[in-house]
Design a protein around this motif. Structure first.
Motif, PDB file in Angstrom:
ATOM      1  N   GLY A 132      74.363  32.036   4.281  1.00 18.66           N
ATOM      2  CA  GLY A 132      73.375  32.290   3.248  1.00 18.66           C
ATOM      3  C   GLY A 132      72.356  31.190   3.080  1.00 18.66           C
ATOM      4  O   GLY A 132      71.559  31.232   2.123  1.00 18.66           O
ATOM      5  N   ARG A 133      72.347  30.209   3.976  1.00 19.86           N
ATOM      6  CA  ARG A 133      71.422  29.082   3.840  1.00 19.86           C
ATOM      7  C   ARG A 133      69.971  29.555   3.948  1.00 19.86           C
ATOM      8  O   ARG A 133      69.131  29.229   3.093  1.00 19.86           O
ATOM      9  CB  ARG A 133      71.726  28.046   4.907  1.00 19.86           C
ATOM     10  N   ARG A 134      69.654  30.299   4.997  1.00 21.06           N
ATOM     11  CA  ARG A 134      68.277  30.765   5.175  1.00 21.06           C
ATOM     12  C   ARG A 134      67.882  31.755   4.086  1.00 21.06           C
ATOM     13  O   ARG A 134      66.746  31.730   3.585  1.00 21.06           O
ATOM     14  CB  ARG A 134      68.123  31.399   6.568  1.00 21.06           C
ATOM     15  N   PHE A 135      68.815  32.606   3.688  1.00 21.97           N
ATOM     16  CA  PHE A 135      68.522  33.551   2.610  1.00 21.97           C
ATOM     17  C   PHE A 135      68.254  32.811   1.304  1.00 21.97           C
ATOM     18  O   PHE A 135      67.379  33.204   0.523  1.00 21.97           O
ATOM     19  CB  PHE A 135      69.697  34.520   2.447  1.00 21.97           C
ATOM     20  N   GLY A 136      68.997  31.730   1.057  1.00 23.53           N
ATOM     21  CA  GLY A 136      68.781  30.940  -0.156  1.00 23.53           C
ATOM     22  C   GLY A 136      67.414  30.283  -0.167  1.00 23.53           C
ATOM     23  O   GLY A 136      66.737  30.249  -1.205  1.00 23.53           O
ATOM     24  N   LEU A 137      66.984  29.757   0.985  1.00 24.78           N
ATOM     25  CA  LEU A 137      65.659  29.144   1.059  1.00 24.78           C
ATOM     26  C   LEU A 137      64.563  30.169   0.813  1.00 24.78           C
ATOM     27  O   LEU A 137      63.592  29.897   0.086  1.00 24.78           O
ATOM     28  CB  LEU A 137      65.474  28.494   2.442  1.00 24.78           C
ATOM     29  N   MET A 138      64.698  31.339   1.405  1.00 24.15           N
ATOM     30  CA  MET A 138      63.683  32.365   1.195  1.00 24.15           C
ATOM     31  C   MET A 138      63.680  32.855  -0.250  1.00 24.15           C
ATOM     32  O   MET A 138      62.621  33.143  -0.821  1.00 24.15           O
ATOM     33  CB  MET A 138      63.939  33.535   2.148  1.00 24.15           C
ATOM     34  N   THR A 139      64.858  32.913  -0.858  1.00 25.83           N
ATOM     35  CA  THR A 139      64.926  33.337  -2.258  1.00 25.83           C
ATOM     36  C   THR A 139      64.231  32.339  -3.163  1.00 25.83           C
ATOM     37  O   THR A 139      63.498  32.719  -4.091  1.00 25.83           O
ATOM     38  CB  THR A 139      66.397  33.502  -2.683  1.00 25.83           C
ATOM     39  N   LEU A 140      64.448  31.025  -2.906  1.00 31.14           N
ATOM     40  CA  LEU A 140      63.766  30.007  -3.700  1.00 31.14           C
ATOM     41  C   LEU A 140      62.251  30.135  -3.596  1.00 31.14           C
ATOM     42  O   LEU A 140      61.519  29.968  -4.582  1.00 31.14           O
ATOM     43  CB  LEU A 140      64.197  28.614  -3.241  1.00 31.14           C
ATOM     44  N   LEU A 141      61.789  30.439  -2.381  1.00 30.55           N
ATOM     45  CA  LEU A 141      60.349  30.558  -2.172  1.00 30.55           C
ATOM     46  C   LEU A 141      59.782  31.809  -2.836  1.00 30.55           C
ATOM     47  O   LEU A 141      58.701  31.781  -3.430  1.00 30.55           O
ATOM     48  CB  LEU A 141      60.053  30.573  -0.669  1.00 30.55           C
ATOM     49  N   LEU A 142      60.510  32.904  -2.774  1.00 31.68           N
ATOM     50  CA  LEU A 142      60.017  34.153  -3.349  1.00 31.68           C
ATOM     51  C   LEU A 142      60.052  34.134  -4.869  1.00 31.68           C
ATOM     52  O   LEU A 142      59.170  34.696  -5.533  1.00 31.68           O
ATOM     53  CB  LEU A 142      60.848  35.330  -2.819  1.00 31.68           C
ATOM     54  N   VAL A 143      61.063  33.493  -5.441  1.00 39.68           N
ATOM     55  CA  VAL A 143      61.169  33.451  -6.897  1.00 39.68           C
ATOM     56  C   VAL A 143      59.981  32.722  -7.508  1.00 39.68           C
ATOM     57  O   VAL A 143      59.515  33.052  -8.614  1.00 39.68           O
ATOM     58  CB  VAL A 143      62.501  32.791  -7.307  1.00 39.68           C
ATOM     59  N   GLN A 144      59.449  31.720  -6.800  1.00 38.56           N
ATOM     60  CA  GLN A 144      58.328  30.952  -7.330  1.00 38.56           C
ATOM     61  C   GLN A 144      57.031  31.736  -7.361  1.00 38.56           C
ATOM     62  O   GLN A 144      56.039  31.286  -7.939  1.00 38.56           O
ATOM     63  CB  GLN A 144      58.126  29.683  -6.491  1.00 38.56           C
ATOM     64  N   MET A 145      57.015  32.913  -6.747  1.00 43.95           N
ATOM     65  CA  MET A 145      55.812  33.743  -6.805  1.00 43.95           C
ATOM     66  C   MET A 145      55.603  34.323  -8.199  1.00 43.95           C
ATOM     67  O   MET A 145      54.490  34.720  -8.554  1.00 43.95           O
ATOM     68  CB  MET A 145      55.922  34.882  -5.778  1.00 43.95           C
ATOM     69  N   PHE A 146      56.653  34.349  -9.011  1.00 43.06           N
ATOM     70  CA  PHE A 146      56.561  34.899 -10.357  1.00 43.06           C
ATOM     71  C   PHE A 146      56.632  33.755 -11.355  1.00 43.06           C
ATOM     72  O   PHE A 146      57.643  33.073 -11.452  1.00 43.06           O
ATOM     73  CB  PHE A 146      57.709  35.882 -10.600  1.00 43.06           C
ATOM     74  N   PRO A 147      55.581  33.498 -12.103  1.00 42.58           N
ATOM     75  CA  PRO A 147      55.575  32.374 -13.045  1.00 42.58           C
ATOM     76  C   PRO A 147      56.531  32.614 -14.213  1.00 42.58           C
ATOM     77  O   PRO A 147      56.904  33.753 -14.516  1.00 42.58           O
ATOM     78  CB  PRO A 147      54.120  32.311 -13.521  1.00 42.58           C
ATOM     79  N   GLN A 148      56.895  31.507 -14.868  1.00 39.57           N
ATOM     80  CA  GLN A 148      57.791  31.607 -16.013  1.00 39.57           C
ATOM     81  C   GLN A 148      57.182  32.406 -17.157  1.00 39.57           C
ATOM     82  O   GLN A 148      57.906  32.958 -17.986  1.00 39.57           O
ATOM     83  CB  GLN A 148      58.160  30.212 -16.519  1.00 39.57           C
ATOM     84  N   LEU A 149      55.877  32.467 -17.203  1.00 38.59           N
ATOM     85  CA  LEU A 149      55.212  33.179 -18.291  1.00 38.59           C
ATOM     86  C   LEU A 149      55.609  34.650 -18.322  1.00 38.59           C
ATOM     87  O   LEU A 149      55.671  35.269 -19.385  1.00 38.59           O
ATOM     88  CB  LEU A 149      53.692  33.039 -18.153  1.00 38.59           C
ATOM     89  N   LEU A 150      55.888  35.226 -17.139  1.00 43.52           N
ATOM     90  CA  LEU A 150      56.286  36.624 -17.091  1.00 43.52           C
ATOM     91  C   LEU A 150      57.647  36.852 -17.731  1.00 43.52           C
ATOM     92  O   LEU A 150      57.952  37.965 -18.181  1.00 43.52           O
ATOM     93  CB  LEU A 150      56.304  37.114 -15.633  1.00 43.52           C
TER      94      LEU A 150
END
Length: 312
Positions: A132-150
């Protein structure tokens, strides 16, 4: 060819062109050629300098103008008075000193937590191989596409529910605000540190393991010293982001004594009948001193920290 072999006329021309330091200056370029090659860069640089410095000078001038309105501050430094700075600390209903201290505590705590947790996560992704290492890295990157304001409504409801069970980390709690900041900042900072950690040769870890060092000792005694530039950059960016953040802090922190500078300063201009732009500008000037000092102190790390992790 020696000096004696040079024609007397040529030797006289060389002596006439030689400066006091013994060097021969280059011939001056015509103005059109100079402007076409390098002159336009100077004009753009001066224009950008004026564009960046004018707002700073305007805010400083407004803080020294006792009129209280921006109209009276249009003439830069026409009036110099420190009354706004004195009034800033003499308002019990608007405790600027408490806001300043709260901002330092929350900003430094968030920066330290972001650096520590982000470095631990980046070290794990960089040095360890697990499912799950590569999946975890991609998840971290994708989650940052949505700001906390949402997620503002969800954060408010979550903090309200936590306050019913653990009031110390729930709504209207500075610790709770720090935890919210940590959760939102770890993703992008972890990915940024991950790229920098990959530039550190793995042979250093292997040599330390041969000597009997474990992952914890390698991380805290060796790796952290080698990645100091990126730690400084992440800490600085986290601190600046915390100082300027307004929406989340205004929702979570309710009591005026617990609020940060970004939320507290808004009170000086939020009320229609009691706006005081001079005091607001004075507070903004004082609030800018700490980020400016940190930026100057960590300036030598910023360029290296931001670019070294881009190439492996």
């Amino acid at each position: 060819m020696t000096n004696t072999d040079v024609h007397p006329t040529t030797r006289a021309a060389i002596v006439a062109r030689t400066g006091k330091d013994g060097t021969i200056p280059l011939p001056r370029r015509p103005f059109p050629k100079w402007f076409r090659e390098t002159g336009w860069r100077h004009i753009i640089g001066i224009a950008m300098l004026v564009f960046a410095a004018f707002p700073l000078l305007y805010v400083l001038s407004a803080s020294l103008n006792p009129g209280g309105t921006l109209v009276t501050a249009n003439s830069l430094f026409s009036t110099v008075d420190l009354g706004s700075y004195v009034e800033l600390f003499n308002r019990p209903q608007q405790p600027y000193a408490a806001w300043f201290a709260n901002t330092l505590v929350i900003g430094l705590s968030s920066a330290a937590g972001t650096v520590l947790l982000g470095a631990l996560a980046a070290y794990a992704f960089s040095r360890m191989r697990f499912t799950g290492r590569r999946f975890g890295l991609m998840t971290l990157l994708l989650v940052q596409m949505f700001p906390q304001l949402l997620a503002m409504v969800a954060i408010f409801l979550l903090m309200s529910a936590i306050a019913d069970i653990f009031p110390a980390i729930g709504l209207n709690s500075q610790i709770g605000l720090i935890m919210v900041y940590l959760g939102g900042a770890l993703g992008v900072n972890t990915y940024l540190m991950y790229g920098f950690f990959n530039t550190v040769p793995a042979s250093i870890d292997e040599a330390a393991k041969i000597d009997g060092a474990g992952h914890a000792r390698i991380f805290f005694t060796i790796i952290l010293r080698l990645v100091a530039p990126i730690l400084a950059v992440v800490g600085l960016l986290s601190f600046l982001g915390t100082m300027s953040e307004f929406v989340i802090a205004s929702v979570i922190l309710v009591d005026p004594e617990k609020q940060t500078l970004a939320v507290g300063l808004y009170q000086f201009i939020s009320q229609e009948t009691s706006r005081n732009w001079s005091v607001f500008a004075a507070g903004a000037v004082l609030a800018a001193l700490i980020p400016m000092g940190l930026f100057l102190a960590l300036q030598r790390f910023i360029v290296g920290g931001l670019t070294a992790g881009s190439v492996k």
